[in-house]
Design a protein around this motif. Structure first.
Motif, mmCIF file in Angstrom:
data_model
loop_
_atom_site.group_PDB
_atom_site.id
_atom_site.type_symbol
_atom_site.label_atom_id
_atom_site.label_comp_id
_atom_site.label_asym_id
_atom_site.label_seq_id
_atom_site.Cartn_x
_atom_site.Cartn_y
_atom_site.Cartn_z
ATOM 1 N N THR A 170 -9.127 52.989 4.722
ATOM 2 C CA THR A 170 -8.448 52.517 5.936
ATOM 3 C C THR A 170 -9.403 52.496 7.124
ATOM 4 O O THR A 170 -9.329 51.599 7.971
ATOM 5 N N LYS A 171 -10.310 53.453 7.186
ATOM 6 C CA LYS A 171 -11.288 53.459 8.285
ATOM 7 C C LYS A 171 -12.201 52.242 8.204
ATOM 8 O O LYS A 171 -12.567 51.654 9.235
ATOM 9 N N GLU A 172 -12.584 51.856 6.998
ATOM 10 C CA GLU A 172 -13.425 50.679 6.821
ATOM 11 C C GLU A 172 -12.687 49.425 7.268
ATOM 12 O O GLU A 172 -13.263 48.534 7.908
ATOM 13 N N LEU A 173 -11.388 49.360 6.966
ATOM 14 C CA LEU A 173 -10.596 48.222 7.430
ATOM 15 C C LEU A 173 -10.493 48.195 8.939
ATOM 16 O O LEU A 173 -10.529 47.124 9.561
ATOM 17 N N ARG A 174 -10.352 49.361 9.520
ATOM 18 C CA ARG A 174 -10.259 49.425 10.988
ATOM 19 C C ARG A 174 -11.545 48.913 11.622
ATOM 20 O O ARG A 174 -11.510 48.221 12.654
ATOM 21 N N LYS A 175 -12.688 49.263 11.040
ATOM 22 C CA LYS A 175 -13.967 48.776 11.577
ATOM 23 C C LYS A 175 -14.052 47.256 11.505
ATOM 24 O O LYS A 175 -14.557 46.599 12.416
ATOM 25 N N GLN A 176 -13.542 46.708 10.404
ATOM 26 C CA GLN A 176 -13.608 45.263 10.212
ATOM 27 C C GLN A 176 -12.445 44.536 10.869
ATOM 28 O O GLN A 176 -12.427 43.298 10.900
ATOM 29 N N ALA A 177 -11.455 45.309 11.362
ATOM 30 C CA ALA A 177 -10.252 44.748 12.011
ATOM 31 C C ALA A 177 -9.548 43.764 11.096
ATOM 32 O O ALA A 177 -9.119 42.681 11.497
ATOM 33 N N LEU A 178 -9.402 44.143 9.812
ATOM 34 C CA LEU A 178 -8.761 43.280 8.822
ATOM 35 C C LEU A 178 -7.317 43.699 8.590
ATOM 36 O O LEU A 178 -7.056 44.813 8.151
ATOM 37 N N HIS A 179 -6.378 42.802 8.891
ATOM 38 C CA HIS A 179 -4.944 43.021 8.585
ATOM 39 C C HIS A 179 -4.441 44.352 9.148
ATOM 40 O O HIS A 179 -3.538 44.945 8.577
ATOM 41 N N PHE A 180 -5.015 44.825 10.227
ATOM 42 C CA PHE A 180 -4.644 46.192 10.579
ATOM 43 C C PHE A 180 -3.307 46.318 11.285
ATOM 44 O O PHE A 180 -2.714 47.390 11.302
ATOM 45 N N GLU A 187 -1.263 53.777 7.540
ATOM 46 C CA GLU A 187 -2.345 54.698 7.920
ATOM 47 C C GLU A 187 -1.768 55.983 8.514
ATOM 48 O O GLU A 187 -2.262 57.080 8.231
ATOM 49 N N PHE A 188 -0.714 55.858 9.321
ATOM 50 C CA PHE A 188 -0.101 57.063 9.890
ATOM 51 C C PHE A 188 0.497 57.940 8.793
ATOM 52 O O PHE A 188 0.340 59.167 8.821
ATOM 53 N N GLN A 189 1.192 57.334 7.829
ATOM 54 C CA GLN A 189 1.757 58.107 6.726
ATOM 55 C C GLN A 189 0.659 58.834 5.951
ATOM 56 O O GLN A 189 0.843 59.971 5.507
ATOM 57 N N LEU A 190 -0.473 58.192 5.808
ATOM 58 C CA LEU A 190 -1.599 58.781 5.100
ATOM 59 C C LEU A 190 -2.144 59.992 5.854
ATOM 60 O O LEU A 190 -2.357 61.070 5.272
ATOM 61 N N HIS A 191 -2.350 59.835 7.158
ATOM 62 C CA HIS A 191 -2.861 60.948 7.967
ATOM 63 C C HIS A 191 -1.837 62.083 8.060
ATOM 64 O O HIS A 191 -2.210 63.261 8.088
ATOM 65 N N ARG A 192 -0.561 61.743 8.095
ATOM 66 C CA ARG A 192 0.477 62.779 8.162
ATOM 67 C C ARG A 192 0.455 63.653 6.909
ATOM 68 O O ARG A 192 0.513 64.882 6.978
ATOM 69 N N THR A 266 -1.975 43.653 0.191
ATOM 70 C CA THR A 266 -1.850 42.898 1.433
ATOM 71 C C THR A 266 -3.218 42.553 1.982
ATOM 72 O O THR A 266 -3.466 41.435 2.450
ATOM 73 N N ASN A 267 -4.132 43.510 1.932
ATOM 74 C CA ASN A 267 -5.494 43.273 2.417
ATOM 75 C C ASN A 267 -6.196 42.193 1.601
ATOM 76 O O ASN A 267 -7.031 41.445 2.121
ATOM 77 N N LEU A 268 -5.866 42.089 0.310
ATOM 78 C CA LEU A 268 -6.471 41.057 -0.541
ATOM 79 C C LEU A 268 -5.785 39.700 -0.378
ATOM 80 O O LEU A 268 -6.219 38.715 -0.974
ATOM 81 N N GLY A 269 -4.704 39.668 0.415
ATOM 82 C CA GLY A 269 -3.962 38.431 0.551
ATOM 83 C C GLY A 269 -3.038 38.177 -0.620
ATOM 84 O O GLY A 269 -2.606 37.042 -0.851
ATOM 85 N N GLN A 270 -2.710 39.253 -1.365
ATOM 86 C CA GLN A 270 -1.839 39.146 -2.529
ATOM 87 C C GLN A 270 -0.431 39.624 -2.173
ATOM 88 O O GLN A 270 -0.241 40.382 -1.228
ATOM 89 N N ALA A 271 0.538 39.177 -2.961
ATOM 90 C CA ALA A 271 1.916 39.653 -2.772
ATOM 91 C C ALA A 271 1.994 41.137 -3.117
ATOM 92 O O ALA A 271 1.208 41.648 -3.911
ATOM 93 N N GLN A 272 2.941 41.830 -2.500
ATOM 94 C CA GLN A 272 3.072 43.263 -2.745
ATOM 95 C C GLN A 272 3.491 43.552 -4.178
ATOM 96 O O GLN A 272 3.163 44.606 -4.729
#
Length: 406
Positions: A170-180, A187-192, A266-272
């Motif tokens: 998730t941090k790598e995605l945040r750096k790239q600003a992809l689908h964030f 990400e919040f659920q993960l940190h919690r 979602t990040n890959l542009g695929q359906a859930q």
């Protein structure tokens, strides 16, 4: 299908009972044989023991006492009778030839092959996916193998209660600003979850430091949850006996695996959910209605063809098949459930027809919406001919109406 499932459960229950009683009877017979073997061994070593003939006679009487053979035969007959009835029920319910609901359409084979290959990689069937890609010749989807291998590697770490790889992702995605924007809640659920884990294993100091670094950014949208996590610090050594014990429930880890899979796709542009799985489930739900529609159409065509084609059932089938090909949409509505609604749907309040590309929704100046065909009929085919809105006293011309895009 529910009736067939109940009958299947009834047969399965009889099978379990038959198996249990048969196993119990066999165990009883084995124990008696073992005891007789011990007595026979003792008889060969001592003259004071019972003679072998007497021991074998007693064993024979013991094995005949429960009438084990009669019980097993009776149970087997009951089970076989139930199994036979189930077979007849299945034949009656599943006698439909599902190919009657098939609609021949022009489709590109390689597209279906790509969907199947993606599904195999997505489900973690990498070896099978490789074989399929090689035999089907769809090398274009081979790139998904490494991507989904990474996903399963992180999911395996989550299984082992290690959230660091997912957090790094998730941090790598945040750096790239992809689908964030769509992944912020995940990400919040993960940190919690990681905060609660640190609070349990390391202590409140490390957990508090972690919250300042990673949770503060979610304060505008998740303040109530963050305050709840801060309350956990007071019960750091006895969290399982605190008002916050629900945060330790194993279900959170299962949900995290599911949420991560959704976020990764979602990040890959695929359906859930796998498109192939969605198609198969939707088709299974719709199949009974489609079969009924096919039967009705065949009956109608049969009646119509009696005077023209004689009693030719083959010609009837061909006519029904040609009719199905001519449909731009199904003549009946099939409800699949909310989980299969992926975009907005508009149904004209006048004609009750669902909007299509050829019959789009049109917004009238008064704010009411009708389908294009309904507006054309109200205007009697004239673009400059005034017509009255069926829901208010205002009048317009077709040219004043604007197409809506959902």
């Amino acid at each position: 299908m529910n009736d067939m499932y109940k009958d299947f459960e009834r047969v399965a229950k009889k099978q379990r009972m038959c198996s249990s009683r048969t196993t119990g009877g066999l165990n009883y017979m084995l124990e008696e044989c073992r005891a007789a073997r011990v007595l026979l061994a003792a008889a060969t070593c001592s003259q004071n023991s019972l003679p072998p003939v007497s021991i074998l006679s007693d064993l024979h009487n013991q094995l005949k006492k429960p009438d084990f053979t009669g019980q097993v035969n009776s149970l087997q007959k009951e089970f076989q009778l139930s199994l036979s009835k189930l077979g007849k029920i299945m034949d009656r319910l599943l006698e439909e030839e599902i190919t009657k609901a098939l609609r021949q359409t022009e489709s590109q084979r390689f597209v279906l092959d790509e969907v199947i290959a993606q599904h195999l990689f997505r489900e973690g069937q990498f070896q099978l996916g490789e074989v399929f890609v090689r035999e089907a010749g769809v090398d274009t989807v081979y790139c998904y193998k490494e991507l989904f291998q990474q996903m399963y590697s992180i999911l395996q770490q989550i299984d082992q209660k290690n959230l660091n790889p997912a957090i790094d992702w998730t941090k790598e995605l945040r750096k790239q600003a992809l689908h964030f924007d769509s992944l912020g809640h995940f990400e919040f659920q993960l940190h919690r979850l990681h905060f609660v884990q640190l609070l349990q294993k390391v202590g409140h100091g490390k957990a508090l430091q972690y919250s300042r670094t990673n949770l503060s950014q979610f304060a505008p949208s998740q303040m109530m949850e963050i305050q709840r996590l801060m309350g956990c610090i007071l019960f750091a050594n006895r969290l399982e006996h605190s008002p916050y014990a629900d945060l330790l429930a194993p279900v959170h880890w299962e949900q995290m695996k599911k949420y991560f899979g959704y976020a990764y796709c979602t990040n890959l542009g695929q359906a859930q959910v796998s498109p192939l799985s969605t198609t198969m489930i939707a088709g299974t739900i719709a199949l009974p209605r489609l079969l009924k529609l096919a039967n009705v159409m065949m009956c109608q065509n049969f009646v119509q063809s009696n005077s023209h084609l004689g009693n030719n059932s083959l010609a009837c089938d061909m006519t029904a098949s040609e009719d199905r090909k001519s449909f731009s949409q199904l003549p009946v509505e099939i409800h699949l459930g909310k989980e299969f609604v992926f975009h907005s749907v508009f149904a004209c309040p006048v004609s009750k027809d669902q909007a299509t590309e050829d019959n789009p929704p049109m917004l009238m100046p008064c704010g009411h919406v009708l389908c294009k065909v309904s507006i054309t009929k109200l205007a009697k085919g004239g673009n400059n001919r005034p017509f009255k809105c069926p829901y208010c006293p205002n009048e317009f011309v077709v040219q004043q109406c604007k197409q809506l895009h959902f």
